[in-house]
Design an enzyme around this catalytic site. Sequence first.
Site, PDB file in Angstrom:
ATOM      1  N   HIS A  64     -38.787  35.164  39.837  1.00  0.00           N
ATOM      2  CA  HIS A  64     -39.038  34.923  38.418  1.00  0.00           C
ATOM      3  C   HIS A  64     -37.736  34.539  37.736  1.00  0.00           C
ATOM      4  CE1 HIS A  64     -37.342  38.943  37.834  1.00  0.00           C
ATOM      5  NE2 HIS A  64     -37.290  38.670  36.535  1.00  0.00           N
ATOM      6  N   THR A 113     -30.833  26.483  44.079  1.00  0.00           N
ATOM      7  CA  THR A 113     -31.799  26.098  43.051  1.00  0.00           C
ATOM      8  C   THR A 113     -32.828  25.091  43.540  1.00  0.00           C
ATOM      9  OG1 THR A 113     -30.322  24.368  42.249  1.00  0.00           O
ATOM     10  CG2 THR A 113     -30.155  26.528  41.176  1.00  0.00           C
TER      11      THR A 113
END
Length: 180
Positions: A64, A113
Amino acid sequence: MNLIKEFIYRIRGEYTTEKLIRMGMKVGNHFERLNGVILDPSHCWLIEIGENVTLAPRVHILCHDASTKNFLGYTKIGRVTIGNNVFVGAETVIMPGVTIGNNVIIGANSTVTHDVSDGVVVAGSPAKVISTLDNYLTKEKKRMESALCYDEKYTLRQNISMEKRMQQKEDLKDGIGYTI
């Protein structure tokens, strides 16, 4: 013993691997989680880790990202999948929605990422490919030919003596060596 371990982890605000698996996380054989690793307990069922995976100290796997919460009223969430034969270096953060392929090394203090393909070494913030795994291992094998290599007697597992510790420290004053 597991109840004591879980209790100690809870006091520290952490979860054992076994508890996270009971909560839905998937983990393959030969998974090694070193000190301080955080596997997102609030969304651990979105984590899938393959076989022969090592997470070095203080790795964070996040499913998250609350950066949108104050602005949009929602938190981003996404799966994190780690393939087989993966080493993740200390202090690395893996963000939601990332898939890491097989046979990968992630350098210490990286921020992952985006997806990582099979057979590469990545490092940096954000993490970028710096080498193929084969090229990296070839380079390290070449370095080993002229470097000091230490056997099992030079490990804590074999109760390394203070004398051997100090010898190793002196030996490595000018460079890198290798240990079992």
